[in-house]
Design an enzyme around this catalytic site. Sequence first.
Site, PDB file in Angstrom:
ATOM      1  N   TYR A 148       0.868  -1.181   0.000  1.00 54.83           N
ATOM      2  CA  TYR A 148       0.000   0.000   0.000  1.00 54.83           C
ATOM      3  C   TYR A 148       0.901   1.225   0.000  1.00 54.83           C
ATOM      4  CZ  TYR A 148      -3.401   3.447   1.716  1.00 54.83           C
ATOM      5  OH  TYR A 148      -4.216   4.556   1.867  1.00 54.83           O
ATOM      6  N   ASP A 243       9.450   2.895  -0.412  1.00 56.59           N
ATOM      7  CA  ASP A 243       8.409   3.565   0.373  1.00 56.59           C
ATOM      8  C   ASP A 243       8.636   3.188   1.835  1.00 56.59           C
ATOM      9  OD1 ASP A 243       6.246   4.560   1.624  1.00 56.59           O
ATOM     10  OD2 ASP A 243       4.735   3.552   0.379  1.00 56.59           O
ATOM     11  N   LYS A 271       4.728   9.032   8.768  1.00 53.97           N
ATOM     12  CA  LYS A 271       4.502   8.430  10.098  1.00 53.97           C
ATOM     13  C   LYS A 271       5.498   8.903  11.169  1.00 53.97           C
ATOM     14  CE  LYS A 271       1.771   4.743   8.204  1.00 53.97           C
ATOM     15  NZ  LYS A 271       0.478   4.314   8.623  1.00 53.97           N
TER      16      LYS A 271
HETATM   17  C1  LIG Z   1       3.960   2.174   3.235  1.00 52.45           C
HETATM   18  C2  LIG Z   1       2.950   3.284   3.220  1.00 52.45           C
HETATM   19  N1  LIG Z   1       3.004   4.210   2.256  1.00 52.45           N
HETATM   20  C3  LIG Z   1       2.146   5.231   2.195  1.00 52.45           C
HETATM   21  C4  LIG Z   1       1.140   5.362   3.133  1.00 52.45           C
HETATM   22  C5  LIG Z   1       0.198   6.512   3.073  1.00 52.45           C
HETATM   23  O1  LIG Z   1       0.476   7.383   4.118  1.00 52.45           O
HETATM   24  P1  LIG Z   1      -0.658   8.387   4.666  1.00 52.45           P
HETATM   25  O2  LIG Z   1      -1.685   7.543   5.344  1.00 52.45           O
HETATM   26  O3  LIG Z   1       0.099   9.289   5.601  1.00 52.45           O
HETATM   27  O4  LIG Z   1      -1.187   9.102   3.476  1.00 52.45           O
HETATM   28  C6  LIG Z   1       1.030   4.424   4.148  1.00 52.45           C
HETATM   29  C7  LIG Z   1      -0.041   4.520   5.148  1.00 52.45           C
HETATM   30  O5  LIG Z   1      -0.352   3.625   5.875  1.00 52.45           O
HETATM   31  C8  LIG Z   1       1.953   3.365   4.209  1.00 52.45           C
HETATM   32  O6  LIG Z   1       1.896   2.433   5.148  1.00 52.45           O
END
Ligand SMILES: Cc1ncc(COP(=O)(O)O)c(C=O)c1O
Length: 438
Positions: A148, A243, A271
């Site tokens: 994700y 990511d 995060k």
């Molecule tokens: C690996 C990863 N990338 C991107 C995101 C998206 O981040 P946000 O919820 O701050 O938009 C998340 C959110 O859980 C994530 O776990």
Amino acid sequence: MDTYERLFSKSRELYARAVSLFPGGVNSPVRLMKHLPYPFYVKRAEGAYLETVEGVRLIDYCMAFGPLILGHAHPVVKEAVLKVLENGWIYGTPTELEIEYAETIRRHFPTVEMMRIVNTGTEATMNAIRLARAYTRRKYIVKFDGCYHGAHDYTLVKAGSGAATWGVPTSAGVLEEVAKYTLVLPYNDVHSLEKTFKEFGNDIAAIIVEPVVGNFGLIIPDYEFLRAMRELCDAYGSLLIFDEVITGFRLALGGAQEFFNIRADLTTLGKIAGGGFPIGIFGGKSEIMRLVTPSGPVYNAGTFNAHPVSLAAGLATVRELEKEYPYSIANAAARKIAEEIEKIAGKSGFDIVVKYIASMFQFYFKKGDVKNADDVRAADEKLYLKLHEICLRKGLYLTPSQYEVNFTSAAHTDDVVNETLRILEEAFRELRSEVRRG
Ligand SMILES: Cc1ncc(COP(=O)(O)O)c(C=O)c1O
């Protein structure tokens, strides 16, 4: 025996008001918890504990889905935020704080030579992909089933997290014309990666990957899989985007790149980097980042970009992490739970597979290993959710979906862990009785 409804009665009233205000009654899908009649509402949190509006105390392993590696309401973070507030909180101008913050990020992530600070992980990955396409002048991106990367059109194809929980692997409203440029491959499968690069390699702008999957349960990468990505990107002139929205500052101060010793061309963070306040970062080689506005043609802007409150909270968190003790406590907690939970489940006659790394763990009701999204799909989700509900009634809040991950923090001391294990013993026993009763 207390039922969920009896324990969380005020939450029911709040949810009754929420349903006409928010789609599904919530502001992010996993908050609904599809196995419960309604979500519980929280009024405060401290350390490893949440307190609901009814005054029920819960040991928390969801930890707001990842940002709170120091625990809830850490005093050092609170102090840093309050200090910022004394001088106003947003100016629409550059600040000294953003320089200090970015220098700290770069010290821990040397591949992030330049960065842009945005507000969410979603924005970070969206911009990183746009930038990769502009830099390489190519269209395709490769992502992996179950990973994700936020709620935007480029990556909402076979996505994890809420999208998996709710069975919407490809969101309605995402144009096929966009989705067709996102190639989705199985995680940990070097062969399919090589095959795809053979076929599309010269048109692939980037691979985007969660270097440890934290959005389809927890899936640990084979080192060879990450290595193969690096080599294929080098061979075909594609960019490797790590990511690290979850893994950044969690696996190590330098994230997965430090942990696995693999270099990314572009990195996204979020995060923990905001210490519990909204943040996203995308960054990488200066040569690539210079394409971002205003020095280049790839547009990015934001009223709230590099918000001083988020920067102060993030910086305070990272400085605390530099003292190392948060990692020792959080990692020891995850290790102990992972080691014990398998025995506890076994005593009640359940076969589970447990995965853990650093301060993350998840378990699956299944036999055999978990190496990719299909392995997670093969687990008995119903048993996980049943156990989850039983635990809640006993004061333990595990992450609310099989497709999420449990996080520990510096507040998950040995006492908290022992209490957790005691509750888990009881909960697995109760689960066994319920399954027998049918
Ligand atoms: C690996 C990863 N990338 C991107 C995101 C998206 O981040 P946000 O919820 O701050 O938009 C998340 C959110 O859980 C994530 O776990």
